[in-house]
Design a protein around this motif. Structure first.
Motif, PDB file in Angstrom:
ATOM      1  N   UNK A 124       0.834  -1.201   0.000  1.00 38.07           N
ATOM      2  CA  UNK A 124       0.000   0.000   0.000  1.00 38.07           C
ATOM      3  C   UNK A 124       0.871   1.254   0.000  1.00 38.07           C
ATOM      4  N   UNK A 125       0.211   2.394  -0.233  1.00 36.00           N
ATOM      5  CA  UNK A 125       0.923   3.667  -0.197  1.00 36.00           C
ATOM      6  C   UNK A 125       0.108   4.674   0.611  1.00 36.00           C
ATOM      7  N   UNK A 126       0.809   5.697   1.074  1.00 37.40           N
ATOM      8  CA  UNK A 126       0.165   6.807   1.776  1.00 37.40           C
ATOM      9  C   UNK A 126       0.804   8.088   1.257  1.00 37.40           C
ATOM     10  N   UNK A 127      -0.029   9.076   0.951  1.00 29.69           N
ATOM     11  CA  UNK A 127       0.457  10.327   0.383  1.00 29.69           C
ATOM     12  C   UNK A 127       0.436  11.407   1.469  1.00 29.69           C
ATOM     13  N   UNK A 128       1.618  11.924   1.768  1.00 28.57           N
ATOM     14  CA  UNK A 128       1.755  13.027   2.728  1.00 28.57           C
ATOM     15  C   UNK A 128       1.916  14.334   1.956  1.00 28.57           C
ATOM     16  N   UNK A 129       1.124  15.327   2.303  1.00 32.86           N
ATOM     17  CA  UNK A 129       1.219  16.646   1.684  1.00 32.86           C
ATOM     18  C   UNK A 129       1.174  17.706   2.779  1.00 32.86           C
ATOM     19  N   UNK A 130       2.197  18.555   2.824  1.00 35.96           N
ATOM     20  CA  UNK A 130       2.211  19.597   3.849  1.00 35.96           C
ATOM     21  C   UNK A 130       3.124  20.739   3.417  1.00 35.96           C
ATOM     22  N   UNK A 131       2.865  21.885   4.005  1.00 36.35           N
ATOM     23  CA  UNK A 131       3.741  23.037   3.824  1.00 36.35           C
ATOM     24  C   UNK A 131       4.732  23.070   4.985  1.00 36.35           C
ATOM     25  N   UNK A 132       5.987  23.387   4.704  1.00 28.76           N
ATOM     26  CA  UNK A 132       7.011  23.473   5.741  1.00 28.76           C
ATOM     27  C   UNK A 132       6.827  24.792   6.489  1.00 28.76           C
ATOM     28  N   UNK A 133       6.309  24.700   7.721  1.00 30.58           N
ATOM     29  CA  UNK A 133       6.068  25.892   8.532  1.00 30.58           C
ATOM     30  C   UNK A 133       7.118  26.090   9.609  1.00 30.58           C
ATOM     31  N   UNK A 134       7.983  25.108   9.783  1.00 30.24           N
ATOM     32  CA  UNK A 134       9.016  25.217  10.813  1.00 30.24           C
ATOM     33  C   UNK A 134      10.120  26.177  10.391  1.00 30.24           C
ATOM     34  N   UNK A 135      10.774  26.809  11.367  1.00 26.61           N
ATOM     35  CA  UNK A 135      11.963  27.603  11.060  1.00 26.61           C
ATOM     36  C   UNK A 135      13.161  26.698  10.802  1.00 26.61           C
ATOM     37  N   UNK A 136      14.296  27.294  10.521  1.00 25.35           N
ATOM     38  CA  UNK A 136      15.516  26.536  10.280  1.00 25.35           C
ATOM     39  C   UNK A 136      15.863  25.696  11.500  1.00 25.35           C
ATOM     40  N   UNK A 137      16.223  24.440  11.267  1.00 28.85           N
ATOM     41  CA  UNK A 137      16.571  23.550  12.362  1.00 28.85           C
ATOM     42  C   UNK A 137      16.756  22.123  11.870  1.00 28.85           C
ATOM     43  N   UNK A 138      16.924  21.209  12.833  1.00 27.43           N
ATOM     44  CA  UNK A 138      17.161  19.797  12.539  1.00 27.43           C
ATOM     45  C   UNK A 138      16.043  18.963  13.139  1.00 27.43           C
ATOM     46  N   UNK A 139      15.315  18.255  12.295  1.00 26.80           N
ATOM     47  CA  UNK A 139      14.246  17.363  12.737  1.00 26.80           C
ATOM     48  C   UNK A 139      14.544  15.960  12.212  1.00 26.80           C
ATOM     49  N   UNK A 140      13.575  15.070  12.312  1.00 23.87           N
ATOM     50  CA  UNK A 140      13.824  13.724  11.799  1.00 23.87           C
ATOM     51  C   UNK A 140      12.514  13.035  11.480  1.00 23.87           C
ATOM     52  N   UNK A 141      12.583  11.890  10.825  1.00 21.13           N
ATOM     53  CA  UNK A 141      11.391  11.100  10.524  1.00 21.13           C
ATOM     54  C   UNK A 141      11.661   9.657  10.893  1.00 21.13           C
ATOM     55  N   UNK A 142      10.596   8.947  11.260  1.00 19.28           N
ATOM     56  CA  UNK A 142      10.769   7.562  11.712  1.00 19.28           C
ATOM     57  C   UNK A 142       9.437   6.835  11.706  1.00 19.28           C
ATOM     58  N   UNK A 143       9.515   5.521  11.810  1.00 18.05           N
ATOM     59  CA  UNK A 143       8.306   4.694  11.915  1.00 18.05           C
ATOM     60  C   UNK A 143       7.584   5.004  13.221  1.00 18.05           C
ATOM     61  N   UNK A 144       6.247   4.928  13.176  1.00 20.31           N
ATOM     62  CA  UNK A 144       5.450   5.199  14.381  1.00 20.31           C
ATOM     63  C   UNK A 144       4.284   4.210  14.447  1.00 20.31           C
ATOM     64  N   UNK A 145       4.580   2.955  14.205  1.00 19.11           N
ATOM     65  CA  UNK A 145       3.559   1.918  14.107  1.00 19.11           C
ATOM     66  C   UNK A 145       3.156   1.431  15.494  1.00 19.11           C
ATOM     67  N   UNK A 146       1.876   1.224  15.704  1.00 21.32           N
ATOM     68  CA  UNK A 146       1.371   0.828  17.016  1.00 21.32           C
ATOM     69  C   UNK A 146       2.039  -0.457  17.501  1.00 21.32           C
ATOM     70  N   UNK A 147       2.667  -0.382  18.679  1.00 19.74           N
ATOM     71  CA  UNK A 147       3.345  -1.492  19.350  1.00 19.74           C
ATOM     72  C   UNK A 147       4.533  -2.052  18.564  1.00 19.74           C
ATOM     73  N   UNK A 148       4.959  -1.328  17.521  1.00 20.79           N
ATOM     74  CA  UNK A 148       6.090  -1.781  16.702  1.00 20.79           C
ATOM     75  C   UNK A 148       7.087  -0.661  16.444  1.00 20.79           C
TER      76      UNK A 148
END
Length: 543
Positions: free
Chosen positions: A139-163
Motif C-alpha cells: 500500500x501507499x500513503x500520500x503526505x502533503x504539507x507546507x514546511x512551517x518550521x523555522x531553520x533547524x534539525x528534525x527527523x522522521x521515523x516509523x510510528x507503528x502501534x506497538x512496533x
C-alpha cells in the motif's frame, strides 16, 4: 485477495471513525472519504519525493551483511539538494526550505504495517504519522504539507502501534534539515562543514545480525541498551576535519539510551540550536544531556588544534535516571548484563584534525529572533494541563492511562489556536513522598506495594509532544542531594524551541505549547521507545 484485504481494512477504519465521530468535536465525515489518500489536485508541490520502506542488508561489521529495514528515497521534483544519502542503514536526509510545499508518496514493501512520522514538524493531523494511518505491504500513503518550521534539525521515523521500537531499531529513521532566510543570512558552516552526527546503540549476534531485547520484562521497563555505538550507522567512526569552525547536528536516535555529551579534554560545548530551531544566541555548557529523539546543534571550532591530533566526544558518567528492580537495575547507572550501562562513560566519535584551513567563519553573536512565551500568553495560566508519569506495577502510563488508538480523556481536549501551559510530573516519586514508600532518596528505588511486580519506580522519561514545538518555562526538583541530579543538571538547554524534554525522577517540568492551525488527534508519549510500545502514549484532541 490483497485488494479485498485493503478494502476490508478501509471499511474497518471508516467504521471506527464513524463510531468516534460523535466524540470528536469538529470531526467531519469528509475525512473518511480521504482515507483513499490520493494526491490532491489542489496541492501544488514544490518538492515531490517517493519514499519506500523495505527490507535490506548493509555492511556494518566485517563479515556477513546485517539485515535491516531501510527508507529509500527518490526525488521526483525539486532542487537536486533535497535528498542526501546517508551511510549504513539510515534513510536519506530530507533537506527542506521554510515555505516549501512537500509531497511524499510513501510505499510499504515490508511484510508488516508501518507509518511515517515527521518528528518535530508542524503539519495537519492526517500528515503527522498517527499509527491509525499505518499501511500494509503493497500500500501507499500520500503526505502533503507546507514546511512551517523555522531553520533547524528534525527527523522522521516509523510510528507503528506497538512496533515503533523494533522498526526504528531495525533502521527506519532519517534526518530532516530545514533552512530559511534568517538562517541563510548568518552564513553558518555549510556543505562539508555542516556535519550530521546520528548516535545509536545496537547489539549484534556472532553473525552480525541485530539483537534486540534478550532479558525480558526488566529490559523493556529499563529500555533497550546496546553494547555497540554507531555514528551515522557506522562503527568506530573517525571523522576527518580541518582547522576551522564546523556545525555539528547531533541527534540521539537510540531507543532509550541517554547521552551526556562532553569533550575528552573538558572543552566547553557551544550550542547554537535545539530540537527544532536555532537558539536566540549561542550558549556554552560544560556538557549537554541528550535524551532519545532530542537534537542539539553545536558550533565546534578546531582552529587552534594541531594537524594530526584527535578530539574525542564522549558520553560522560552520570547517575539517577534508573530505578532499582530486584537488583536488575540501579538508581544510578543501569546494570548491563552485556555492554554499556545507562550513565557509563564511553567514547562516541573521534574527530581527526586532517589538515589546515586558510580561513574560518566567526560565531554570530545573535542567531535567531523568536517570541519567548510567558504566563501572559497562555489560555490556562492557573489550570495547567497535567501529564503524570508513572510506572506502577511495571506498566508505563500517562495520567494512569495506557494508549488507546482513538481515546481522548476530558483533560486531553484542547481548543485550537490556543497556547497551553502543561505541567509534566513524576507521579511515582510524588506518591512515594506522600505515602512514605521506598527509600525516598531520589535515586528511583522502587517502594514495594505488595512486593513482587507491584512496585513504584521513578526513572527518567523523555516526553515528546506532537504538533508544534514548545518552550520550557521551568524545572523544579524535589530533592537533588544524593539523587544524581547534580550530575546532569548543568546539561539541560531550556531556552529554545523543543519537542522532547527529559524529565528526571522527582522533577516537575512546566512547558508552554502552542496548538495552532490544525485540528485532530496529536500524540504525546515517552520517547523511550520500549515504553511507548508498552502504552506510555496518549492523544490530545485539538478542536
Amino acid at each position: 485477495m490483497a485488494h479485498f484485504d485493503d478494502k476490508r481494512r478501509q471499511f474497518l477504519q471508516f467504521a471506527a471513525f464513524g463510531t468516534a465521530a460523535a466524540a470528536w468535536p469538529g470531526f467531519a465525515l469528509a475525512e473518511m472519504a480521504k482515507m483513499t489518500n490520493a494526491p490532491s489536485s489542489a496541492f501544488k508541490p514544490d518538492v515531490e519525493i517517493e519514499l519506500t520502506a523495505r527490507a535490506g542488508a548493509v555492511s556494518i561489521k566485517p563479515g556477513a551483511a546485517t539485515r535491516v529495514f531501510q527508507y529509500q528515497g527518490k526525488l521526483l521534483k525539486g532542487p537536486a539538494s533535497t535528498l542526501t544519502e546517508m551511510p549504513g542503514y539510515l534513510g536519506p536526509t530530507l533537506n527542506l526550505v521554510h515555505g516549501q510545499k512537500v509531497r511524499i508518496i510513501f510505499y510499504n514493501e515490508l511484510t508488516e504495517p508501518t507509518v511515517a512520522h515527521w518528528h518535530g514538524l508542524h503539519v495537519p493531523q492526517k500528515m503527522d504519522g498517527h499509527p491509525m494511518y499505518a499501511i500494509n505491504r503493497g500500500e501507499r500513503y500520500v503526505y502533503e504539507f507546507e514546511v512551517k518550521n523555522p531553520a533547524g534539525t528534525n527527523w522522521y521515523h516509523a510510528h507503528t502501534h506497538e512496533m515503533t521500537a523494533t522498526q526504528v531499531y531495525q533502521g527506519l529513521a532519517g534526518l530532516i534539515t530545514i533552512t530559511d532566510e534568517q538562517e541563510q543570512k548568518l552564513e553558518l558552516p555549510s556543505s562539508e562543514y555542516d556535519l550530521p552526527i546520528v548516535i545509536q546503540d545496537r547489539r549484534f549476534t556472532s553473525d552480525n545480525q541485530l539483537l534486540y531485547l534478550q532479558h525480558g520484562m526488566q529490559e523493556r521497563i529499563r529500555g533497550f541498551l546496546g553494547d555497540t555505538i554507531l555514528i551515522n550507522g557506522q562503527i568506530d567512526r573517525i571523522i576527518p576535519v580541518k582547522t576551522r569552525a564546523y556545525r555539528l547536528r547531533l541527534f540521539n536516535g537510540s531507543n532509550s539510551r541517554i547521552y551526556k555529551l562532553g569533550w575528552e579534554d573538558g572543552t566547553p560545548l557551544t550550542a547554537i540550536g535545539t530540537d527544532g530551531a536555532l537558539l536566540e544566541k549561542p550558549e556554552t555548557f560544560p556538557y549537554i544531556m541528550l535524551a532519545p529523539a532530542e537534537r542539539v546543534e553545536l558550533w565546534v571550532d578546531f582552529s587552534g588544534r594541531e594537524p594530526g591530533s584527535d578530539l574525542v566526544l564522549h558520553s560522560l558518567e552520570y547517575h539517577g535516571v534508573m530505578p532499582r528492580m530486584g537488583g536488575g537495575m540501579r538508581g544510578g547507572r543501569g546494570m548491563m548484563r552485556d555492554g554499556l550501562g545507562q550513565g557509563s562513560k564511553f567514547p562516541l566519535v573521534k574527530f581527526h584534525i586532517a589538515g589546515k584551513a586558510s580561513e574560518s567563519p566567526q560565531l554570530p553573536p545573535v542567531l535567531s529572533k523568536f517570541k519567548r512565551l510567558t504566563h501572559r500568553d497562555v489560555a490556562n495560566p492557573d489550570k495547567p494541563i497535567q501529564i503524570g508519569l508513572s510506572m506502577m506495577h511495571m506498566s508505563p502510563e500517562l495520567n494512569h492511562r495506557s494508549f488507546e488508538m482513538l481515546a481522548v480523556a476530558e483533560g486531553e481536549k484542547i481548543p485550537v489556536n490556543t497556547i497551553q501551559k502543561i505541567k509534566i510530573v513524576q507521579e511515582d516519586h510524588a506518591m512515594r513522598g506522600r505515602r512514605g514508600m521506598g527509600g525516598g532518596d531520589g535515586r528511583g528505588e522502587g517502594g514495594r506495594r505488595g512486593g513482587g511486580m507491584g512496585m513504584m519506580m521513578s526513572m527518567a522519561h523523555p516526553i515528546h509532544l506532537h504538533g508544534q514545538q514548545f518552550q520550557i518555562l521551568s524545572r523544579l526538583i524535589q530533592d537533588q542531594h544524593g539523587s544524581g541530579y547534580e550530575t546532569v543538571k548543568d546539561g539541560f538547554i531550556n531556552s529554545g524551541w523543543k519537542d522532547t524534554v527529559l524529565v528526571m525522577p522527582g522533577e516537575e517540568v512546566t512547558i508552554i505549547k502552542p496548538f495552532q492551525d490544525y485540528t485532530g488527534l496529536y500524540l504525546y508519549h515517552c520517547h523511550n521507545l520500549e515504553h511507548e510500545d508498552m502504552g506510555m502514549m496518549r492523544n490530545f484532541l485539538v478542536s
